[in-house]
Design an enzyme around this catalytic site. Structure first.
Site, PDB file in Angstrom:
ATOM      1  N   HIS A 113      19.503   3.396  -0.203  1.00  0.00           N
ATOM      2  CA  HIS A 113      18.334   4.263  -0.320  1.00  0.00           C
ATOM      3  C   HIS A 113      17.275   3.723  -1.282  1.00  0.00           C
ATOM      4  CE1 HIS A 113      15.983   7.855  -0.289  1.00  0.00           C
ATOM      5  NE2 HIS A 113      16.251   8.167  -1.530  1.00  0.00           N
ATOM      6  N   GLU A 146      16.526  19.012  -8.462  1.00  0.00           N
ATOM      7  CA  GLU A 146      17.342  18.082  -7.669  1.00  0.00           C
ATOM      8  C   GLU A 146      18.471  17.564  -8.535  1.00  0.00           C
ATOM      9  OE1 GLU A 146      14.505  16.154  -4.291  1.00  0.00           O
ATOM     10  OE2 GLU A 146      14.474  15.173  -6.210  1.00  0.00           O
ATOM     11  N   ARG A 170      19.058   5.590 -10.561  1.00  0.00           N
ATOM     12  CA  ARG A 170      17.798   6.330 -10.629  1.00  0.00           C
ATOM     13  C   ARG A 170      18.038   7.832 -10.543  1.00  0.00           C
ATOM     14  NH1 ARG A 170      13.852   7.878  -5.916  1.00  0.00           N
ATOM     15  NH2 ARG A 170      15.859   8.036  -4.893  1.00  0.00           N
ATOM     16  N   TRP A 230       7.770   8.138   3.536  1.00  0.00           N
ATOM     17  CA  TRP A 230       8.991   8.828   3.928  1.00  0.00           C
ATOM     18  C   TRP A 230       9.557   9.727   2.842  1.00  0.00           C
ATOM     19  CZ3 TRP A 230      10.421   8.526   8.910  1.00  0.00           C
ATOM     20  CH2 TRP A 230       9.840   7.508   9.662  1.00  0.00           C
ATOM     21  N   ALA A 231       9.038   9.622   1.633  1.00  0.00           N
ATOM     22  CA  ALA A 231       9.620  10.386   0.521  1.00  0.00           C
ATOM     23  C   ALA A 231       9.558  11.875   0.824  1.00  0.00           C
ATOM     24  CB  ALA A 231       8.883  10.068  -0.775  1.00  0.00           C
ATOM     25  N   GLN A 232      10.679  12.530   0.657  1.00  0.00           N
ATOM     26  CA  GLN A 232      10.764  13.937   1.059  1.00  0.00           C
ATOM     27  C   GLN A 232      10.714  14.876  -0.139  1.00  0.00           C
ATOM     28  OE1 GLN A 232      14.520  14.171   3.074  1.00  0.00           O
ATOM     29  NE2 GLN A 232      13.730  13.409   4.991  1.00  0.00           N
ATOM     30  N   HIS A 279      22.166   6.666  -1.029  1.00  0.00           N
ATOM     31  CA  HIS A 279      21.942   8.111  -0.987  1.00  0.00           C
ATOM     32  C   HIS A 279      23.180   8.770  -0.392  1.00  0.00           C
ATOM     33  CE1 HIS A 279      20.247  12.047  -0.371  1.00  0.00           C
ATOM     34  NE2 HIS A 279      19.198  11.679  -1.084  1.00  0.00           N
ATOM     35  N   ALA A 318       2.493   2.787  -5.380  1.00  0.00           N
ATOM     36  CA  ALA A 318       2.209   1.886  -6.503  1.00  0.00           C
ATOM     37  C   ALA A 318       1.003   0.999  -6.196  1.00  0.00           C
ATOM     38  CB  ALA A 318       3.447   1.043  -6.806  1.00  0.00           C
ATOM     39  N   SER A 364       0.815  -1.212   0.000  1.00  0.00           N
ATOM     40  CA  SER A 364       0.000   0.000   0.000  1.00  0.00           C
ATOM     41  C   SER A 364       0.852   1.267   0.000  1.00  0.00           C
ATOM     42  CB  SER A 364      -0.971  -0.019   1.188  1.00  0.00           C
ATOM     43  OG  SER A 364      -0.245  -0.136   2.397  1.00  0.00           O
ATOM     44  N   ARG A 398      23.454  10.954  -8.282  1.00  0.00           N
ATOM     45  CA  ARG A 398      23.688  10.431  -6.927  1.00  0.00           C
ATOM     46  C   ARG A 398      24.882   9.493  -6.820  1.00  0.00           C
ATOM     47  NH1 ARG A 398      17.642   9.465  -4.623  1.00  0.00           N
ATOM     48  NH2 ARG A 398      17.306  11.683  -4.423  1.00  0.00           N
TER      49      ARG A 398
END
Ligand SMILES: Cc1cc2nc3c(=O)[nH]c(=O)nc-3n(C[C@H](O)[C@H](O)[C@H](O)COP(=O)(O)OP(=O)(O)OC[C@H]3O[C@@H](n4cnc5c(N)ncnc54)[C@H](O)[C@@H]3O)c2cc1C
Length: 576
Positions: A388, A133, A423, A64-66, A278, A34, A31, A327
C-alpha cells in the site's frame, strides 16, 4: 558498522541519446499532491518552472486516497498528541524533528488546501468534519466526498495549475517519463548533509550536483522522444513503488521511478525495508494482481470488525486498540490468522453500520463492492493485506534536500524520517504538502542567493541497464513471495538470487525481445527498487514496524537506527 556490499547495478537507464534539449530553473517531476504543491509554490518564486508527469496531470496515488488527511484541527486535539501517535506508529525509528515539523505545520497547510479550493466534508456546526483511523487517539482525519479525499485534493490543485498553465513562469508537460537525473562532475554531494551523516565509510558518493533530467515525451511536437532538460534544481515527486509487488493498492504508474533514478544518481536511500501492507484490501481470488480496491481504515474507524473465516473476532486479543491498532500490527495479525485457519483471506464485517450509512459515508467503496457483487450491508467483505505505501525512499533533510546537491525529493518518494518503521494512517498526504512546501521555499531561497547554478551533465561510469517488460511479473512474484509481508534470511537470499538472474542488459542481448521504451524503463526501475529493498530487508535482523522477520521475530535495540543504501561509483549496491 562497516558497509555491506551487494550486487552491482547500472548507473543509468539504456536510452537513445537526447534528441532535444531545453532549460528551466527548477524541474518538478510528478503531479500528485507533492508535485502539484511544489510546482504551485515554486511558480511564484522561481522564473522558469517545468512540471512534468508521466501520464495526465490527474494521476498518481493521490487521486486514489480515500480515508483523508490527518491534522490537529480540533481545539481538543493538539500537534503534541498527533506527534505522540505518529512516533508510536513509527516503531522507534521516526525522526522526532521531522514529525514535529509535520504536525505543527500540518494544520496550516490543510487550511491552505481549503483556500486553494479543496472542499472537505463538514460537520453539523460547519467546521471540517473529523474522523478517526487506526493508531490515532483523536478525531483528526479530514475527508472529502466521504471517501474520495485524494480525488478532491487533486481536483483542486490541478484546477490551480490549469489556471496558470499559460503563464510564462510555468510549463506543464504531460506524458513525459523522466528516465534519469543528470549530474555534473564537480561533486558537492555533501557527506556532511543530514542525509548522509553518520555513514561509516565505503561510499565515494562522488556524484556531482543534479543539473537536470533525461526524459521521454510522447506526442509533444518538436520535443517528441528522448530529450534532456537542464536545471539546477530537480524536485522528485514521483510517488510509490506498488508495482514492485504482485498485488497493491497503487496505480499502474507506481513503479518507483524516482527512487531508482535517485539511486542511480548517487543519492542515499533509507528505510527501504519498511513497506506498508494495507490490512484490508478487497480479496478478489488468488489469481488477482495489479491495482486492487482498498477498503479504507476509516471503515474500521466507524466500527467495522475483523473476523476470521470461522466468524471469530481476533483483534481484541492482539492489541488494546483491536481493529484500530497500527497497520503493521493488523496486517501481521491477519496473515497469522489466515495461516491458522488455512484461508486466503479474513472478513471485514460492516453489516451493523447499515446500508444507508455505508452508502453515504463510503460511496466509492460501496460502488466498488457492488461492482464486485458484494452487498456489504448484507455480508462481510473478504479482505487480505496488499502493498500500500512505501515508508522508505530518498533520504532528505527537513527541506527536502537529498544527499546530491540540487536534488530534492518530496511526498512518497522521499524518506523524511516522518514514518520510521511504519506510517500512521493519513499522514502521507500531509507529509506531501508540508515537505513539498518546505522544499519549494528552500529551492527559491537558494536560487535567490545564487547557490543553485546550472551545470554541465557528465556521463556517469557504471554502464546502463534495461530489463525486458516481460520480466516484470516474475520480479513481482519473486519479491512478493520472499520480500513481502513476512520475510526471513532464507527467503530474502532467494529473492536476491532470483532477481540477480533477471537479465538487466536486454538492450545488448539479441535473443531478448526488448526496446528502450516506457514499459522497459519502468520494469528496470521496478527491478532496481526490488534489489535495493531486498538488500535492506536482509540486513535488518529484527522485526519492527512494517518489517517482519520470522527468523528474528522481536525488535532488537541494536537495530534502532536507519539503514541507508546507495550505489558507489562502480555501481555496487551498498548498505549500512
Ligand atoms: C488506494 C489508496 C488510498 C490511500 N489513502 C490515503 C489516505 O486516505 N490518506 C493518506 O494520507 N494517504 C493515502 N494514501 C497514500 C497517498 O495517497 C500517497 O502516499 C500520496 O498521494 C503520494 O503522493 P505523491 O504526490 O508523493 O505521489 P503520487 O500521488 O503517487 O504522484 C506521483 C506522480 O509522479 C508521476 N511520476 C511517477 N514517475 C514518473 C516519471 N518517471 N516521470 C514523470 N512523472 C512520474 C506520476 O504520474 C504521478 O503524477 C493512499 C494510497 C492509495 C493507493
Amino acid at each position: 558498522m562497516s558497509a555491506t556490499p551487494g550486487p552491482r547495478l547500472a548507473r543509468s537507464l539504456a536510452a537513445p541519446a537526447p534528441g532535444w534539449t531545453s532549460e528551466a530553473d527548477a524541474i518538478v517531476v510528478g503531479s500528485g499532491i507533492a508535485g502539484l504543491t511544489a510546482a504551485l509554490e515554486l511558480r511564484t518564486h522561481v522564473p522558469r518552472v517545468l512540471l512534468v508527469t508521466k501520464g495526465r496531470l490527474l494521476s498518481g496515488s493521490t487521486v486514489w486516497a480515500q480515508g483523508g488527511i490527518a491534522a490537529a484541527l480540533d481545539p481538543s486535539d493538539s500537534p503534541e498528541a498527533h506527534l505522540a501517535d505518529t512516533l508510536a506508529a513509527g516503531g522507534g525509528l521516526s525522526d522526532p524533528e521531522a514529525v514535529q515539523v509535520l504536525v505543527t505545520e500540518g494544520p496550516q497547510r490543510v487550511r491552505e488546501l481549503v483556500a486553494r479550493g479543496a472542499v472537505f466534508d463538514k460537520a453539523a456546526d460547519g467546521d471540517i468534519a473529523l474522523t478517526r483511523e487506526g493508531g490515532h487517539r483523536a478525531d483528526r482525519i479530514a475527508h472529502a466526498g466521504g471517501d474520495a479525499t485524494g480525488a478532491e485534493i487533486s481536483r483542486a490543485l490541478v484546477a490551480q495549475i490549469e489556471a496558470v498553465r499559460h503563464d510564462p513562469g510555468i510549463e506543464v508537460v504531460e506524458n513525459a517519463l523522466v528516465l534519469d537525473v543528470l549530474t555534473t562532475l564537480d561533486g558537492s554531494s555533501s557527506r556532511d548533509s543530514a542525509a548522509v551523516s553518520g555513514l561509516a565509510g565505503g561510499s565515494p558518493l562522488a556524484s556531482g550536483r543534479a543539473c537536470g533530467v533525461t526524459l521521454h515525451v510522447r506526442g509533444a511536437g518538436s520535443r517528441d522522444g528522448v530529450g534532456a532538460v537542464l536545471a539546477p534544481a530537480v524536485v522528485l515527486a514521483t510517488g510509490g513503488i506498488g508495482q514492485v509487488f504482485r498485488s497493491s493498492t497503487n496505480p499502474a504508474g507506481a513503479t518507483g521511478d524516482g527512487i531508482a533514478a535517485a539511486l542511480r544518481a548517487g543519492a542515499v536511500l533509507g528505510d527501504l525495508e519498511f513497506v506498508q501492507f494495507h490490512p484490508t484490501v478487497l480479496w478478489l481470488g488468488s489469481g488477482a494482481k495489479g491495482q486492487l480496491p482498498l477498503i479504507s481504515e476509516a471503515v474500521r474507524g466507524e466500527g467495522a470488525l475483523l473476523l476470521d473465516v470461522d466468524g471469530h473476532r481476533f483483534m481484541p486479543a492482539v492489541h488494546e486498540m483491536a481493529e484500530l491498532a497500527p497497520r503493521d500490527v493488523v496486517a501481521h495479525a491477519i496473515v497469522r490468522q489466515m495461516a491458522a485457519t488455512g484461508a486466503d483471506n479474513v472478513l471485514l464485517d460492516a453489516r451493523h453500520l447499515g446500508r444507508e450509512f455505508l452508502r453515504t459515508r463510503f460511496p466509492t467503496i460501496n460502488a466498488r463492492l457492488l461492482e464486485a457483487g458484494i452487498d456489504w450491508s448484507e455480508e462481510p467483505v473478504p479482505v487480505a493485506p496488499a502493498q500500500h505505501y512505501y515508508s522508505g525512499g530518498v533520504v532528505t533533510d527537513l527541506d527536502g534536500r537529498s544527499s546530491v546537491d540540487g536534488l530534492y525529493a518530496v511526498g512518497e518518494v522521499a524518506c523524511t524520517g516522518v514514518h520510521g518503521a511504519n506510517r500512521l494512517a493519513s499522514n502521507s498526504l500531509l507529509e506531501g504538502i508540508v515537505f513539498a512546501s518546505r522544499a519549494a521555499r528552500d529551492v527559491a531561497a537558494r536560487f535567490d542567493a545564487g547557490e543553485l547554478k546550472p551545470g554541465e551533465p557528465a556521463e556517469r561510469p557504471g554502464g546502463s541497464a534495461l530489463v525486458a517488460a516481460a520480466a516484470r511479473s516474475r520480479i513481482q512474484k519473486v519479491t512478493s513471495a520472499g520480500s513481502g509481508v513476512i520475510r526471513s534470511a532464507r527467503s530474502l537470499a532467494e529473492v536476491d538470487e532470483r532477481l540477480g538472474a533477471v537479465r538487466a542488459d536486454a538492450h545488448l542481448a539479441a535473443e531478448v525481445v526488448a526496446e528502450p521504451q516506457a514499459a522497459e524503463w519502468e520494469t528496470t526501475n521496478v527491478h532496481h527498487v526490488a534489489r535495493a529493498l531486498t538488500c535492506a530487508a536482509w540486513l535488518r535482523e529484527e522485526t519492527r514496524g512494517g518489517h517482519y522477520r520470522t527468523d528474528f521475530p522481536k525488535p532488537d535495540d541494536a537495530w534502532k537506527r536507519r539503514i541507508k543504501v546507495w550505489l558507489d561509483d562502480a555501481g555496487v549496491l551498498t548498505a549500512e
